[in-house]
Design an enzyme around this catalytic site. Structure first.
Site, short mmCIF file in Angstrom:
data_model
loop_
_atom_site.label_atom_id
_atom_site.label_comp_id
_atom_site.label_asym_id
_atom_site.label_seq_id
_atom_site.Cartn_x
_atom_site.Cartn_y
_atom_site.Cartn_z
N ARG A 82 0.84 -1.21 0.00
CA ARG A 82 0.00 0.00 0.00
C ARG A 82 0.87 1.25 0.00
NH1 ARG A 82 -4.52 0.40 4.55
NH2 ARG A 82 -2.70 0.91 5.82
N LYS A 184 -2.50 6.68 1.36
CA LYS A 184 -2.30 7.16 2.73
C LYS A 184 -1.39 8.40 2.72
CE LYS A 184 -2.09 4.81 7.19
NZ LYS A 184 -3.25 5.48 7.78
N GLU A 220 -15.98 6.57 5.09
CA GLU A 220 -15.22 6.03 6.23
C GLU A 220 -15.07 7.11 7.28
OE1 GLU A 220 -11.10 5.09 5.44
OE2 GLU A 220 -10.99 6.50 3.80
N1 PLP Z 1 -9.04 4.46 6.74
C1 PLP Z 1 -8.18 5.43 7.05
C2 PLP Z 1 -8.47 6.81 6.58
C3 PLP Z 1 -7.02 5.12 7.80
O1 PLP Z 1 -6.16 6.08 8.13
C4 PLP Z 1 -6.80 3.81 8.22
C5 PLP Z 1 -5.60 3.45 8.97
O2 PLP Z 1 -4.61 3.10 8.45
C6 PLP Z 1 -7.74 2.83 7.86
C7 PLP Z 1 -8.84 3.20 7.14
C8 PLP Z 1 -7.55 1.42 8.28
O3 PLP Z 1 -6.55 0.80 7.54
P1 PLP Z 1 -5.72 -0.41 8.12
O4 PLP Z 1 -6.70 -1.43 8.55
O5 PLP Z 1 -4.89 -0.88 6.99
O6 PLP Z 1 -4.94 0.12 9.26
C1 COI Z 2 -3.78 3.29 11.60
O1 COI Z 2 -4.79 2.71 12.00
O2 COI Z 2 -2.67 2.76 11.56
C2 COI Z 2 -3.83 4.65 11.14
O3 COI Z 2 -2.94 5.07 10.47
C3 COI Z 2 -4.93 5.51 11.54
C4 COI Z 2 -4.40 6.74 12.17
C5 COI Z 2 -5.50 7.74 12.12
C6 COI Z 2 -3.90 6.51 13.56
#
Ligand code: PLP
Ligand code: COI
Length: 343
Positions: A82, A184, A220
């Site tokens: 990612r 991200k 989200e």
């Molecule tokens: N959506 C956003 C905007 C995020 O910052 C995150 C965190 O990383 C997620 C969703 C969840 O992603 P993940 O499950 O890969 O941490």
């Molecule tokens: C994560 O869940 O790792 C994120 O990057 C979300 C962040 C807003 C703490």
């Protein structure tokens, strides 16, 4: 290896400086070999691309102590991929997956004393990030970059641990329809700061963002994807090209299908149908799966039958199975856990 003397059960989601971090620099079209350093400070040009035009992206993943005392990371290859995608979207050089995995291993091993003990409720959060470091004044990508990774022990993302949250439907957008919502990029989080501060001021835990084009569909929150449970026990999760593809969500979808035998639909979710669902959860690395008890849409309350006292039964099952896999109590699918060798 002796653990640091921290109050593991009571640490929150905040930065605690640890001993070592990983750094690699990109110059003349190539990454250097990378190294661990004790220096937590960064010296930058006043005109660095990151400072002027927010050319930066990041990742977030965790290391856990398993029941049998190993230290493992959860699907770091997915974060590596990612981040490569985020880099492409921001005209930055990719940090190769193998290098990323090696950096995770080195950073966690060097800070093993900070990996919270099994059963403490805390975990080690790993934050890889990359930014344009050379000067740019016309709007263009930097020529030089720095990739870094630090680790910090964390407790629950939402204060008070696993408890039903109250969120509001936001009037602000976190991403544009054809913008950077799916990667991200640091700038997505800058976009959400005013919205989160004002949500907190009004007593809400988080914002529900709607699709920025029609404002009728659920996207989200600022840092997590949504999972809904229908009254007949199906999982429904929003499909959109402007949300971050959550690795936790993908993992929970697999858990729901393969471990719990549930049906899962990834599709557009209208705000108007949310009141029909039985449970709602926010999923992400930091959030794990945090139950939502109530959504407030401009004064109209959507209260889930699971209530404000406890986590709903399906959300609880998903939480227990995922954390069971992460902590080595339940057998993980092939390749999900990567053990960190500790000398
Ligand atoms: N959506 C956003 C905007 C995020 O910052 C995150 C965190 O990383 C997620 C969703 C969840 O992603 P993940 O499950 O890969 O941490
Ligand atoms: C994560 O869940 O790792 C994120 O990057 C979300 C962040 C807003 C703490």
């Amino acid at each position: 290896m002796e653990k640091k003397n921290l109050d593991w059960a009571n640490i929150g989601f905040s930065y605690i400086q640890t001993d070592k971090r990983y750094v690699s620099n990109y110059k003349n079209g190539a990454w250097d070999e990378g190294t661990l350093t004790s220096d937590a400070a960064i010296m930058l040009s006043e005109c660095a691309g990151v400072l002027q035009y927010a050319q930066t992206c990041f990742e977030g993943l965790k290391a856990y102590t398993t029941e049998d005392g190993r230290i493992v990371t959860f699907r770091p290859d997915q974060n590596a991929k990612r981040m490569m995608n985020s880099a492409r979207g921001l005209e930055m050089p990719e940090f190769p997956e193998e290098r990323f995995l090696d950096a995770v291993e080195k950073t966690v091993a060097a800070n093993a004393a900070y990996v919270p003990p099994y059963g403490s409720g805390a975990t080690l959060y790993i934050r890889p990030y990359m930014f344009g470091s050379s000067p740019v004044i016309g709007v263009k990508p930097a020529a030089e970059y720095q990739f870094r990774m630090f680790a910090t022990p964390v407790g629950p993302y939402f204060k008070g641990g696993v408890r039903p949250l109250t969120i509001r439907v936001s009037d602000f957008d976190r991403a544009a329809p054809n913008g950077t919502g799916h990667i991200k990029a640091g700038l997505n989080y800058a976009m959400s700061l005013h919205a989160i501060v004002s949500a907190h001021e009004e007593g809400y835990d988080e914002n529900m963002y709607l699709d920025p084009k029609t404002r009728t569909k659920v996207e989200e929150t600022g840092g997590a994807n949504f999972l809904f449970v229908t009254k007949d026990h199906k999982i429904v999760t929003p499909k959109s090209s402007s949300i971050l593809p959550s690795i936790t969500r993908r993992s929970l979808v697999h858990v729901a299908k393969e471990y719990l035998g549930m049906e899962v639909e990834e599709r557009e979710v209208l705000l108007s149908e949310v009141q029909e669902f039985a449970e709602c959860g926010l999923c992400g690395t930091a959030a794990v799966i945090s139950p939502v008890g109530k959504i407030v849409d401009h004064g109209k309350e959507i209260c889930f039958p699971s209530g404000m006292e406890k986590i709903g039964p399906v959300t609880q099952k998903l939480y227990d199975t995922l954390t069971g896999i992460q902590m080595g109590r339940i057998e993980a699918p092939e390749g999900w856990l990567r053990e960190i060798p500790i000398k």
